[in-house]
Write a protein that holds these residues in place. Sequence first.
Motif, short mmCIF file in Angstrom:
data_model
loop_
_atom_site.label_atom_id
_atom_site.label_comp_id
_atom_site.label_asym_id
_atom_site.label_seq_id
_atom_site.Cartn_x
_atom_site.Cartn_y
_atom_site.Cartn_z
N LEU A 9 0.51 -22.04 28.80
CA LEU A 9 0.56 -21.79 30.66
C LEU A 9 -0.56 -22.58 30.83
N ARG A 10 -1.66 -22.47 30.72
CA ARG A 10 -2.85 -23.85 31.79
C ARG A 10 -2.40 -24.38 31.30
N ALA A 11 -1.29 -25.08 30.52
CA ALA A 11 -1.40 -26.52 30.82
C ALA A 11 -0.41 -27.06 32.09
N ILE A 12 0.84 -25.83 31.81
CA ILE A 12 1.79 -25.67 32.25
C ILE A 12 1.26 -25.92 34.46
N LEU A 13 0.59 -24.59 34.46
CA LEU A 13 -0.24 -24.69 35.60
C LEU A 13 -1.24 -25.86 36.38
N ARG A 14 -1.62 -25.96 35.52
CA ARG A 14 -2.86 -28.29 35.63
C ARG A 14 -2.04 -28.75 35.67
N ASP A 15 -0.36 -29.08 35.13
CA ASP A 15 0.09 -29.82 35.61
C ASP A 15 1.18 -29.73 36.79
N ALA A 24 -7.55 -24.97 35.12
CA ALA A 24 -6.91 -23.73 34.84
C ALA A 24 -7.96 -23.68 33.74
N GLU A 25 -8.57 -23.59 33.17
CA GLU A 25 -9.51 -23.63 31.95
C GLU A 25 -10.40 -22.38 31.72
N ALA A 26 -10.58 -22.28 32.94
CA ALA A 26 -12.14 -21.51 33.99
C ALA A 26 -10.73 -20.34 33.83
N PHE A 27 -9.62 -20.18 34.08
CA PHE A 27 -8.95 -18.89 34.72
C PHE A 27 -9.88 -17.60 33.82
N THR A 28 -9.84 -16.31 34.19
CA THR A 28 -10.01 -15.36 33.34
C THR A 28 -8.58 -14.76 34.23
#
Length: 87
Positions: A9-15, A24-28
């Motif tokens: 999901l983080r990769a999708i948001l980033r892309d 995105a990696e810093a999202f809590t």
Amino acid sequence: MQDDTDQLLRAILRDVLGLKPGQAEAFTAQTGLFGHLPELDSMAVAGLLTEIEDRLGIIVEDEDVDGDMLADYGSLLNFVSERRGAA
């Protein structure tokens, strides 16, 4: 599966949103999404949901999409995790 879903999901948001490296990696779980990220506007929501469906093999029905689901990262992750578990 939760860790796998989280990373995907983080990769999708980033892309899809073109986020800065590490953003995105810093999202809590409490990180606001819709209305908080300028990249996630109403036009980007459709692309984001399509990419989630394609990459994660789930179906997002129109009635599933609401402000609560996209309110914060935790809500979106919970939704996607539940759908992947039911798939």
